[in-house]
Design an enzyme around this catalytic site. Structure first.
Site, short mmCIF file in Angstrom:
data_model
loop_
_atom_site.label_atom_id
_atom_site.label_comp_id
_atom_site.label_asym_id
_atom_site.label_seq_id
_atom_site.Cartn_x
_atom_site.Cartn_y
_atom_site.Cartn_z
CG ASP A 109 -12.69 5.02 -59.07
OD1 ASP A 109 -11.51 5.29 -58.78
OD2 ASP A 109 -13.11 5.03 -60.23
CG ASP A 176 -7.86 6.85 -63.13
OD1 ASP A 176 -6.80 6.57 -63.72
OD2 ASP A 176 -8.90 7.12 -63.71
N1 GLY Z 1 -11.27 7.79 -62.80
C1 GLY Z 1 -11.80 7.89 -64.09
C2 GLY Z 1 -11.44 9.13 -64.78
O1 GLY Z 1 -10.57 9.87 -64.38
O2 GLY Z 1 -12.07 9.42 -65.78
#
Ligand code: GLY
Length: 396
Positions: A109, A176
C-alpha cells in the site's frame, strides 16, 4: 502552481452529458469546512477508523491509511490555494519519512500512502524532497514484485517463528494493490526507468488474468505457490466467502483498471474497467450504496459499505471521461446515482461533532469492523465529488 483544471465534459446539452449538480459542489464545500474544523484537533495525527460517536481513532505508527487525510488536504489546497491545507499536509511528512526508513512498516500500500502525500506535494508545489521520497517509495514497491508469478506481493510474511502468517502472506496478490500502481506509473514518467512501468503492467495483467472471473465479478485475493509462482486459487480475506464478490474489491479494480487505461491507453484495461463497472451496476440492483459483499441480501440485515460506494463512484466518473462519448452518460449516471445514495444515507458533513465525511463504512466485517467512518471512504468521496464537477487532475 495550483492545478484547478476542469474539463467541459460535464457542461451539459452540447455533448449530451448530464450536468454536475450544485449539491455536489455544496457537499465538497462542507468537506473542506470539516477539514478546517478538525485540523486543530488532529494536530499531526492521521485518522485510522471512526468511533461510534463519529470521532476518529488515530493511527498509532505507520499504517496503510495514513495518507488519506493528506490526500484530502492536498485536494483542498488544489481547489482553494489556501495554505492552511498545504501547511497541514506538509507538516505530516515526517510520518511518511519514518515509513520509508522502516522496511517492516512497508507493504503493497505504499502507493496509497505516497501518491496522496509526496506525489501530491511535488505536483502542487514542486518540492524536490517530496519528489525524491515518492521515487524512493516506488522503488520499495517494485522490490515486492514476484518475477515467477508476475505479481506484487501484498502482505509481509514474518519470520519462521510465525508459520501461520507466512503461509497466509507468502504468494498472495490482492485486488487492492491495483490502486498502488499509480505510484509506479508516476515514477516511470518522472524518471524514465522502465522497471516501474513494466512491473505495473505485469501486475495489472496478472490481476486481470487471476482476480477477474468470467462473470466479471472478482476475487479479493489470489494465491500462488510461493516456491514456484504457479497459480493456485482465488480466496477472500475481507469478503464473505472465497466465491463471493467483496464490494470494495470490485470498486478498487474498477477505479484501478480505469486509471491504468488513462495512463497507458491499453484497451484491455478499459475493457476490464467497463465490464467490472457494468457488473457493479447490475449487482447494486435498486440500491445505491452496496452491501459490503454482493453475496448478501439487501434487506437491511447486513452492513453497507460507503467506502466501496465512494471508490466506485470515483471510478465510474473517471470512466465516463475515458469511454467513447455515446457510452459516457451511462457511467456518469452510475457515479451520480451512487453519490446521491451517499448523500442521502451516509453524509456526515451536516452532522455537528462528526469528524469525518461519511458514515457506514465496512472496514473489515469478518474481523468485526462493520460500520464506521473510514479515511479512505472520505478521500474517495471527495475525489468523486470533484470528478462530478468535472475535475480531472488528481495525484494518481
Ligand atoms: N486495502 C484494504 C481495504 O480495502 O480494506
Amino acid at each position: 502552481m495550483i492545478h484547478s483544471q476542469k474539463t467541459s465534459y460535464f457542461s451539459g446539452a452540447s455533448n449530451g452529458q448530464p450536468d454536475g449538480k450544485p449539491e455536489y459542489q455544496a457537499a465538497l464545500s462542507r468537506c473542506m469546512q470539516r477539514l478546517r474544523e478538525i485540523l486543530p484537533v488532529a494536530g499531526l495525527r492521521n485518522p485510522k477508523i471512526g468511533r461510534d460517536d463519529n470521532t476518529w481513532a488515530w493511527c498509532d505508527g505507520p499504517d496503510w491509511v495514513m495518507g488519506f487525510l493528506s490526500g484530502e488536504l492536498w485536494l483542498a489546497y488544489q481547489l482553494t490555494g489556501d495554505t492552511v491545507f498545504s501547511n497541514a499536509a506538509q507538516a505530516r511528512r515526517g510520518a511518511f519519512r519514518q515509513m520509508l526508513d522502516n522496511r517492516k512498516a512497508q507493504d503493497h500500500d505504499l502507493g496509497f500512502v505516497f501518491s496522496l502525500s509526496c506525489v501530491a506535494q511535488w505536483q502542487l508545489t514542486g518540492d524536490q524532497t517530496a519528489r525524491s521520497m515518492g521515487i524512493e517509495a516506488a522503488r520499495a514497491l517494485v522490490s515486492r514484485f514476484r518475477e515467477d508469478g508476475q505479481y506484487i506481493q501484498a502482505w509481509n510474511p514474518v519470520g519462521p517463528h510465525d508459520r501461520e502468517q507466512a503461509t497466509f502472506a507468502n504468494g498472495r496478490m490482492i485486488a487492492d494493490t491495483i490502486q498502488n500502481l499509480a505510484l509506479l506509473h508516476w515514477a516511470h514518467r518522472e524518471t524514465g526507468i522502465a522497471d516501474f512501468r513494466e512491473v505495473a503492467d505485469m501486475h495489472e495483467a496478472t490481476s486481470l488474468r487471476h482476480l477477474v472471473r468470467e462473470d466479471d465479478t472478482t476475487f479479493h485475493t489470489f494465491c500462488f505457490d510461493p516456491a514456484t509462482g504457479a497459480p493456485l486459487r482465488g480466496e477472500t480475506h475481507q469478503g464473505y466467502a472465497d466465491a463471493s464478490c467483496w464490494a470494495r474489491g470490485q470498486a478498487w479494480l474498477i477505479h484501478g483498471f480505469a486509471n491504468c487505461y488513462r495512463v497507458t491507453g491499453n484497451p484491455a484495461s478499459l475493457d476490464a474497467a467497463v465490464r467490472l463497472a457494468g457488473k457493479f451496476e447490475d449487482l447494486l440492483g435498486d440500491t445505491a450504496v452496496p452491501v459490503w459483499d454482493f453475496a448478501l441480501p439487501t434487506d437491511g440485515t447486513h452492513p453497507v459499505d460507503s467506502s466501496a460506494a465512494a471508490v466506485a463512484a470515483a471510478g465510474a466518473l473517471m470512466l465516463c471521461t475515458l469511454v467513447p462519448a455515446d457510452q459516457a452518460p451511462r457511467w456518469a449516471a452510475l457515479g451520480y446515482r451512487i453519490l446521491d445514495g451517499l448523500l442521502i444515507d451516509c453524509d456526515l458533513t451536516k452532522v455537528d461533532g462528526a469528524q469525518g465525511f461519511l458514515a457506514h463504512g465496512a472496514g473489515h466485517v469478518p474481523a468485526g469492523r462493520g460500520d464506521a467512518m473510514l479515511p479512505y471512504g472520505d478521500y474517495y468521496f471527495m475525489e468523486a465529488l470533484m470528478r462530478a464537477q468535472g475535475h480531472t487532475a488528481f495525484f494518481w
